[in-house]
Design an enzyme around this catalytic site. Structure first.
Site, PDB file in Angstrom:
ATOM      1  CB  CYS B  69      73.169 -41.665 -18.667  1.00 23.76           C
ATOM      2  SG  CYS B  69      72.959 -40.765 -17.126  1.00 23.76           S
ATOM      3  CG  ASP B 474      71.018 -14.925 -33.273  1.00 25.45           C
ATOM      4  OD1 ASP B 474      70.886 -13.699 -33.431  1.00 25.45           O
ATOM      5  OD2 ASP B 474      70.759 -15.517 -32.215  1.00 25.45           O
ATOM      6  CG  ASP B 659      69.628 -18.297 -29.402  1.00 22.68           C
ATOM      7  OD1 ASP B 659      69.728 -17.312 -30.154  1.00 22.68           O
ATOM      8  OD2 ASP B 659      69.716 -18.233 -28.177  1.00 22.68           O
ATOM      9  CG  ASP B 663      67.682 -15.951 -34.647  1.00 23.60           C
ATOM     10  OD1 ASP B 663      68.006 -14.935 -35.253  1.00 23.60           O
ATOM     11  OD2 ASP B 663      68.115 -16.258 -33.536  1.00 23.60           O
TER      12      ASP B 663
END
Lengths: 61, 766
Positions: B69, B474, B659, B663
């Site tokens: 931002c 997961d 994550d 995986d």
């Protein structure tokens, strides 16, 4: 009919100015950071005067 | 955690840096600030140095993924400009890149990184030249220029065309046609290049693509219009040709800018995965070197909180190792001398010295990456919806135009008027709305995703996601938060929590931190003192305010005489002055919206499953809470991959959310995959989508958006083709004038664009 002699060049000239303006904004990188531009407007740092390159140097003097 | 403008990152959590060309960049870890920079609580104080004349400004480009931002821009730019040496600092929010130019005589590149870290942002310097995005930057700029030129020409030519349609005739009409030609021809030559080139390459390779009918229509339109102008005829297609290009270029630009956004997200991830290691030399000196320069048998030092860079045997030190990213195990394990630790795990509580046993290609992590790459290779090529339509559409259009030409010739028309009618068929059928139909929807969709904090790495993923009929999660870090929470709170008194917290606050062990969090949540104040010591891998020991000995830690440390309640490590005991020990039981807690997400998927008719590398007991518990019957525990990365492939062989289209590094192969093999922003580098690399928000519900939202935009794309293609059904007979029969073509083309393009914007309405209902 004779009005066309003026009106056509004027129309084309106005269009060309618009095009030249667009090309200038493109060349000067104003579309490089569209998201940033929409956030920068909230930044109060440059409310007084726009940022210029080398500003930080002057501030330090 | 989606933290805007982070300011409290621990300084030991610093990302190692890579060498950047043209700078005296040491590649060192940022450990000691330079003599020019000093940090205080109020801000950065820059120690004065005599300014030497700078011959040249050094430039450094840094990727800063965590900027969101205006406040981020302000914090970074303003603080860098406070530096005496810095001449230029600019943050590009779209690309998340910071460019700094400064005087190298005063500060080193390392200092710049220290400043950035101090401001609370992780950055990764990169070599501007090594990024191929410059190339696509140029292409994007070229497209935008072409779009501008086409827009200018279209509006001016239309001015004359409207006059002609309004009734200008005889010499005025010829005059207007000539001016139109004068404007349109150079503009077409310039703006049409993209299509001409692409059509040329396609034809040379013996293929037909969408650009072939476009290029042909434009060229034929120019030919018939010029010959009409020369012969003083009534109809010229200059406005149609240029407007066509304008709409198509707009579609092309939207498509490309979206792809580029996706690519720069992927590039960021790739560059973040570069690492360094600290080597211990024969004379005992420590030096930071690049991973590539490490040899087998080298001694490596791993500080607290660092990621272990190589596989190695522990030769000195003892620590708790978080292996969650490799195995999915939620509770850290204690490592002793002689044991092997793997690259990718995180060293939590004590510093370690390792003897390197495997590097680069031989580490466990590299094995996983290999599996992942293999899975990616065998992943079937998906043909985009737009391309599938184009494959049918392009030949159909050509045949139609050719049949029209031959038909009129047989009917007895001479060649030029017959060609004029055939050309009008080509122009009317030109995939103008089709070219806008898909990119318009995708741009609106990716804008919505961005606002939801979801990064789309590949536009195709959005299309594919609409097809999925099974979701596999997961456990650790995906369904759960990946951090333990005290679960038997109710049985523990405030007094005991307080005592435990005053010890625990001194440790980095996740269970200790969970105790501190509990104390804070209960609003307890606790004091700590300097009698507290941590025995790595066992627990903490200290004196309380009354001088009694307090122990907090594992059962065999605190209370060797009793039997533990649990058969795994998720338990701590507290013992005060030899009184009977109090048990603290922990569990990796579910994300708050995990249940809601699972239920929503299930209600939508999708199958839900869990694949985890964690223990049976833990996974069963989570699966029970979520009422999922289909779960597997103790999965190795290979097992996960096999399960995913197995489901896909059964014809399921699998959406994998995970994550950990373990995986990654499954993520790569899946039809579509998604990772949270907290995931490891390689799983983010192999996932198609990344969600930055804490909420798991994003997975469901993105699926809904994908379904809805798939619907819109189909509607848009239907609209574009439907409009042709009306317009084509008119064109074939020779009734299409340039006026009809202009009206039909513009309205159909507007309709598909407006239809795409309906996605925005859907966003509100999410």
């Amino acid at each position: 009919m004779s009005g066309l002699v003026f009106l056509i060049p004027i129309a084309l000239l106005l269009g060309a100015i618009g095009l030249a303006g667009f090309l200038w904004t493109l060349r000067s990188g104003q579309y490089d950071d569209i998201e940033g531009a929409s956030e920068r407007i909230l930044d109060t740092r440059f409310d007084e005067k726009p940022e210029q390159e080398g500003d930080s140097q002057e501030e330090n003097k | 955690m989606l933290a805007c403008c982070p300011v409290d990152y621990a300084l030991n959590d610093i990302t190692p840096m890579r060498e950047s060309k043209g700078l005296n960049w040491s590649g060192d870890l940022v450990a000691d600030p330079s003599p020019w920079v000093r940090y205080t609580n109020d801000g950065i104080v820059f120690v004065d140095a005599d300014k030497k004349t700078a011959t040249d400004w050094a430039q450094l480009d840094i990727l800063v993924p965590e900027v969101y931002c205006a406040a981020c821009i302000g914090a970074i730019e303003a603080n860098f400009k406070k530096l005496k040496s810095v001449k230029y600092a600019r943050l590009n929010l779209t690309r998340k890149r910071l460019t700094i130019r400064w005087d190298e005589q005063l500060n080193s590149a390392k200092d710049m990184m220290v400043v950035l870290e101090w401001l609370g942002y992780h950055g990764q310097p990169f070599d501007r030249k090594s990024f191929d995005s410059n190339q696509s930057d140029k292409q994007l700029k070229h497209l935008l220029t072409a779009l501008g030129v086409a827009g200018f020409a279209a509006s001016n030519v239309m001015l004359f065309s409207v006059s002609v349609w309004a009734g200008a005739d005889a010499s005025t009409r010829v005059f207007f046609h000539w001016i139109s030609a004068l404007i349109a021809l150079p503009a077409l030559a310039f703006s049409g290049q993209t299509f001409f080139k692409s059509a040329f390459y396609a034809l040379r390779a013996g293929r037909l693509n969408m650009d072939v009918p476009i290029a042909l229509a434009v060229l034929l339109a120019v030919y018939v219009s010029v010959s009409e102008t020369l012969s003083g005829g009534a109809h010229a297609y200059f406005d149609a040709a240029i407007t066509l290009l304008f709409f198509l270029l707009a579609g092309r630009y939207l498509d490309m800018s979206m792809r580029q956004r996706a690519r720069s997200a992927a590039e960021q991830l790739i560059s973040m995965s570069a690492t360094a290691a600290t080597i211990i030399l024969a004379n005992g000196e420590r030096q930071s070197i690049k991973l590539a320069n490490i040899n087998l048998g080298d001694k490596i030092f791993v500080a607290i909180g660092e990621k272990i860079p190589v596989d190695g045997q522990v030769i000195e030190g003892k620590s708790d190792i978080d292996r969650a990213f490799l195995t999915g195990e939620s509770i850290p394990e204690t490592t002793h001398i002689g044991e092997t630790v793997h690259a990718g795990s995180i060293n939590l509580t004590g510093s370690l010295t390792l003897k390197v046993t495997a590097i680069g290609q031989d580490t466990l992590l590299a094995d996983i990456i290999r599996l992942m790459e293999e899975a990616e290779r065998t992943d079937a090529k998906y043909v985009r919806l737009a391309d599938r339509v184009a494959k049918l559409y392009a030949p159909a259009v050509h045949v139609l135009a050719l049949v029209t030409l031959i038909g009129w010739l047989i009917y007895g028309l001479s060649f030029t008027p017959a060609l004029f009618i055939a050309t009008s068929v080509l122009i009317i059928t030109c995939p103008c709305a089709l070219g806008l139909a898909v990119p318009a929807v995708q741009v609106v969709a990716s804008g919505i995703l961005l606002r939801l904090g979801i990064l789309l790495k590949d536009g195709i993923a959005l299309e594919k996601l609409a097809d999925v009929n099974m979701v596999i999660f997961d456990k650790t870090g995906t369904l759960t938060l990946g951090r333990p929470v005290l679960v038997n709170q109710a049985q523990i008194s405030d007094q005991h929590i307080k005592q435990a917290a005053s010890l625990a606050v001194n440790s980095k062990h996740p269970l200790s931190q969970a105790i501190v969090r509990t104390a804070t949540e209960r609003g307890l104040t606790f004091v700590t003192n300097d009698t507290i010591t941590e025995e790595v891998g066992k627990g903490l020991k200290g004196l309380d305010d009354k001088g009694r000995v307090v122990l907090l830690g594992k059962q065999d440390y605190v209370a060797p005489e009793i039997k533990p309640t649990l058969n795994y490590n998720a338990e701590f005991y507290l013992s005060v002055a030899g009184q009977s020990p109090i048990s603290f039981i922990f569990e990796d807690s579910l994300r708050p919206d995990a249940k809601l997400t699972i239920d929503k998927f299930r209600n939508a008719g999708l199958e839900v499953a869990i694949l985890s590398g964690d223990r049976q007991l833990v996974v069963e518990n989570i699966a029970d809470q979520l009422q999922i019957d289909n779960w597997q525990a103790n999965c190795s990365p290979q097992d996960k991959l096999n399960h995913v492939n197995g489901y896909q062989k059964l014809g399921k289209k699998v959406f994998v959310v995970g994550d950990g590094s373990n995986d990654a192969p499954a993520l790569a093999a899946a039809y579509v995959s998604m990772s949270p922003g907290s995931a490891t580098d390689i799983s983010q690399l192999s996932a198609d989508l990344i969600f930055q928000s804490q909420s798991l519900l994003s997975t469901y939202k993105v699926w809904q958006i994908s379904k809805f935009s798939r619907g819109l794309i189909k509607q848009n293609i239907g609209l574009a083709i439907g409009y042709n059904m009306f317009a084509v007979p008119i064109a074939i029969l020779g009734f299409a004038t340039p006026f009809v073509a202009a009206i039909a083309m513009s309205t159909s393009s507007m309709i598909v664009t407006l239809n795409a914007l309906r996605l925005r309405l859907k966003e509100k209902s999410l």
